[in-house]
Design a protein around this motif. Sequence first.
Motif, PDB file in Angstrom:
ATOM      1  N   TYR A 297      -0.514  37.824  20.165  1.00 34.19           N
ATOM      2  CA  TYR A 297      -0.790  36.690  21.443  1.00 34.19           C
ATOM      3  C   TYR A 297       0.409  36.645  21.458  1.00 34.19           C
ATOM      4  O   TYR A 297       1.199  35.690  22.529  1.00 34.19           O
ATOM      5  CB  TYR A 297      -2.130  36.080  21.310  1.00 34.19           C
ATOM      6  N   ALA A 298       1.507  35.785  20.633  1.00 32.40           N
ATOM      7  CA  ALA A 298       2.501  34.934  20.202  1.00 32.40           C
ATOM      8  C   ALA A 298       3.270  35.504  20.656  1.00 32.40           C
ATOM      9  O   ALA A 298       4.333  35.547  20.888  1.00 32.40           O
ATOM     10  CB  ALA A 298       2.670  34.933  18.788  1.00 32.40           C
ATOM     11  N   ALA A 299       3.726  37.162  20.211  1.00 34.56           N
ATOM     12  CA  ALA A 299       4.739  38.021  21.159  1.00 34.56           C
ATOM     13  C   ALA A 299       4.779  38.355  22.209  1.00 34.56           C
ATOM     14  O   ALA A 299       5.635  38.335  23.305  1.00 34.56           O
ATOM     15  CB  ALA A 299       4.939  39.692  20.132  1.00 34.56           C
ATOM     16  N   ALA A 300       3.282  38.233  23.560  1.00 38.98           N
ATOM     17  CA  ALA A 300       2.949  38.309  24.725  1.00 38.98           C
ATOM     18  C   ALA A 300       4.097  36.829  24.857  1.00 38.98           C
ATOM     19  O   ALA A 300       4.112  37.017  26.447  1.00 38.98           O
ATOM     20  CB  ALA A 300       2.061  38.529  24.685  1.00 38.98           C
ATOM     21  N   VAL A 301       3.021  35.212  24.635  1.00 37.14           N
ATOM     22  CA  VAL A 301       3.549  34.584  25.079  1.00 37.14           C
ATOM     23  C   VAL A 301       5.824  34.577  25.257  1.00 37.14           C
ATOM     24  O   VAL A 301       6.087  34.502  25.889  1.00 37.14           O
ATOM     25  CB  VAL A 301       3.108  33.169  24.334  1.00 37.14           C
ATOM     26  N   ALA A 302       6.004  34.954  23.980  1.00 42.00           N
ATOM     27  CA  ALA A 302       7.320  34.816  23.409  1.00 42.00           C
ATOM     28  C   ALA A 302       8.381  35.666  25.013  1.00 42.00           C
ATOM     29  O   ALA A 302       9.647  35.428  24.957  1.00 42.00           O
ATOM     30  CB  ALA A 302       8.092  35.798  22.151  1.00 42.00           C
ATOM     31  N   ALA A 303       7.600  37.092  24.898  1.00 37.00           N
ATOM     32  CA  ALA A 303       8.227  37.545  25.687  1.00 37.00           C
ATOM     33  C   ALA A 303       8.605  36.934  26.898  1.00 37.00           C
ATOM     34  O   ALA A 303       9.470  37.538  28.117  1.00 37.00           O
ATOM     35  CB  ALA A 303       7.397  39.253  25.769  1.00 37.00           C
ATOM     36  N   ARG A 304       7.379  35.895  27.967  1.00 31.07           N
ATOM     37  CA  ARG A 304       7.607  35.645  28.948  1.00 31.07           C
ATOM     38  C   ARG A 304       8.115  34.513  29.020  1.00 31.07           C
ATOM     39  O   ARG A 304       8.159  33.181  29.759  1.00 31.07           O
ATOM     40  CB  ARG A 304       6.080  35.355  29.085  1.00 31.07           C
ATOM     41  N   THR A 305       8.697  33.899  27.733  1.00 29.77           N
ATOM     42  CA  THR A 305       9.057  32.688  27.865  1.00 29.77           C
ATOM     43  C   THR A 305      11.040  32.870  27.648  1.00 29.77           C
ATOM     44  O   THR A 305      11.698  33.238  26.769  1.00 29.77           O
ATOM     45  CB  THR A 305       9.068  31.930  26.575  1.00 29.77           C
ATOM     46  N   GLU A 306      11.575  31.467  28.385  1.00 33.11           N
ATOM     47  CA  GLU A 306      13.196  32.144  28.410  1.00 33.11           C
ATOM     48  C   GLU A 306      13.694  30.693  27.417  1.00 33.11           C
ATOM     49  O   GLU A 306      13.241  29.576  27.006  1.00 33.11           O
ATOM     50  CB  GLU A 306      13.674  31.573  29.845  1.00 33.11           C
ATOM     51  N   ARG A 307      14.680  31.247  26.752  1.00 35.33           N
ATOM     52  CA  ARG A 307      15.205  30.271  26.177  1.00 35.33           C
ATOM     53  C   ARG A 307      16.125  29.260  26.466  1.00 35.33           C
ATOM     54  O   ARG A 307      16.738  29.207  27.458  1.00 35.33           O
ATOM     55  CB  ARG A 307      17.113  31.483  25.109  1.00 35.33           C
ATOM     56  N   ALA A 308      15.891  28.155  26.276  1.00 34.67           N
ATOM     57  CA  ALA A 308      16.801  26.739  26.981  1.00 34.67           C
ATOM     58  C   ALA A 308      16.475  25.880  25.943  1.00 34.67           C
ATOM     59  O   ALA A 308      16.474  24.501  25.600  1.00 34.67           O
ATOM     60  CB  ALA A 308      15.188  26.195  27.848  1.00 34.67           C
ATOM     61  N   PRO A 309      18.104  26.057  24.643  1.00 33.20           N
ATOM     62  CA  PRO A 309      17.998  25.005  23.904  1.00 33.20           C
ATOM     63  C   PRO A 309      18.701  23.876  24.223  1.00 33.20           C
ATOM     64  O   PRO A 309      19.306  23.764  24.804  1.00 33.20           O
ATOM     65  CB  PRO A 309      19.646  26.009  23.332  1.00 33.20           C
TER      66      PRO A 309
END
Length: 421
Positions: A297-309
């Motif tokens: 689940y965490a990997a799936a969420v991560a895959a659709r999240t963009e970096r925004a530091p």
Amino acid sequence: MTGDGFGGFVRRAHDAGRLVVQPRMGMSEPARMRAGLLATRDAAATTVGTLTLDSYTRVGDLESAELALLEGVSLNGYPIVSHDRATTHQVLDGIRGPGFPVQVRHGSAAPQDIFRALMTVGLDASEGGPVSYCLPYGRVPLRESVANWAESCALLAALRETGAEPHLETFGGCVLGQLCPPSLLVAVSALEALFFYRHGIRSISASYAQQTHARQDAEAVAALRSLLGELLPDAEWHVVVYAYMGLYPETPQGAYRLLGQAAELAVASGSERLIVKTVAESRRIPTVQENVDALEYAAAVAARTERAPLPGTASQTYAEASALVNAVLEMDDDLGKALLSAFALGYLDVPYCLHPDNAGLSRSYIDEDGRLRWADIGRMPLAGIADARSSHAITSGELIASLSYIRRSFDPETTPGAVSG
């Protein structure tokens, strides 16, 4: 494992745009531990393995650990010191390798035997720290923990002579897990990372545990990355985010939503690794399948999240954390001695921590927006920097309510809605 080891694996995954996800998993029975590692490796995610040790081994009660093994009693983790080398080799055989490194997690203020045992079976990655595995976990004097961790770092660092690149992860960003304002978490994590470096470790990760406010967490990770860049210019380092470590939501919906926010925090902040929590956290030790479900689940969420530091130095958290770090470093050229002086004088002071070497003068609270703030800075060098609400005495009722804040915020049948972000 020779070559660039645990840290190199995480770096390569990050360079390829993948977040590394990791469970906290440990079983005393070798067959079950092996099955857990296999399931972690084969999950639909970029993973690393975990051998989490049992409580007896953590406190050095090896006699009780060995007796439990003789009597067939299950422990709450893998007793790596008590299992013979051949047994642990069998657990790891054909699983651990360049494509799936394994880290030993423990919780010990005196990890020398643990480090010797993990090195004997070819492992080279662990975690902890002289402060973070002392103050919250028992009554071992801080002076002893600092000495133990200096010796342990030297033991592990010697692996570099064999061609390995040993790795250590700080636990400082998780001190007490909750109700600790992010600036202190960031400062302790950064200081422990520097402690590792000064004792010969060159591959380091610094931890930060998800707290009560998404934006504040993002600012904290940005501050931590900035401090690591300043303190460790010649080291290979990465940041590991922990899913919330306090009272976890009791519903699957709440648990997954909170874990999803942790994954989003990790990716958006540029962090390289995430320690997951499962839907079972509020009730019991999770099964292997529940851990796999959380990883995927965490990997799936991560895959659709963009970096925004966020900018690393343009926050209240950075201002406070930097002040704490600099104050400690000015105390002594020997960082171990500096840490001892900092706690003795109250320059570092963990709220609600009852350890004898903690001053116990600082207090924190959760404000109306969900941010963790100082109610009292005690003697910490934050005057004129932190906006402490020292005139307000924290009541026992407020403290109890704060401890359950995340659970109440994420469980839909109690209080609908999410934490402010």
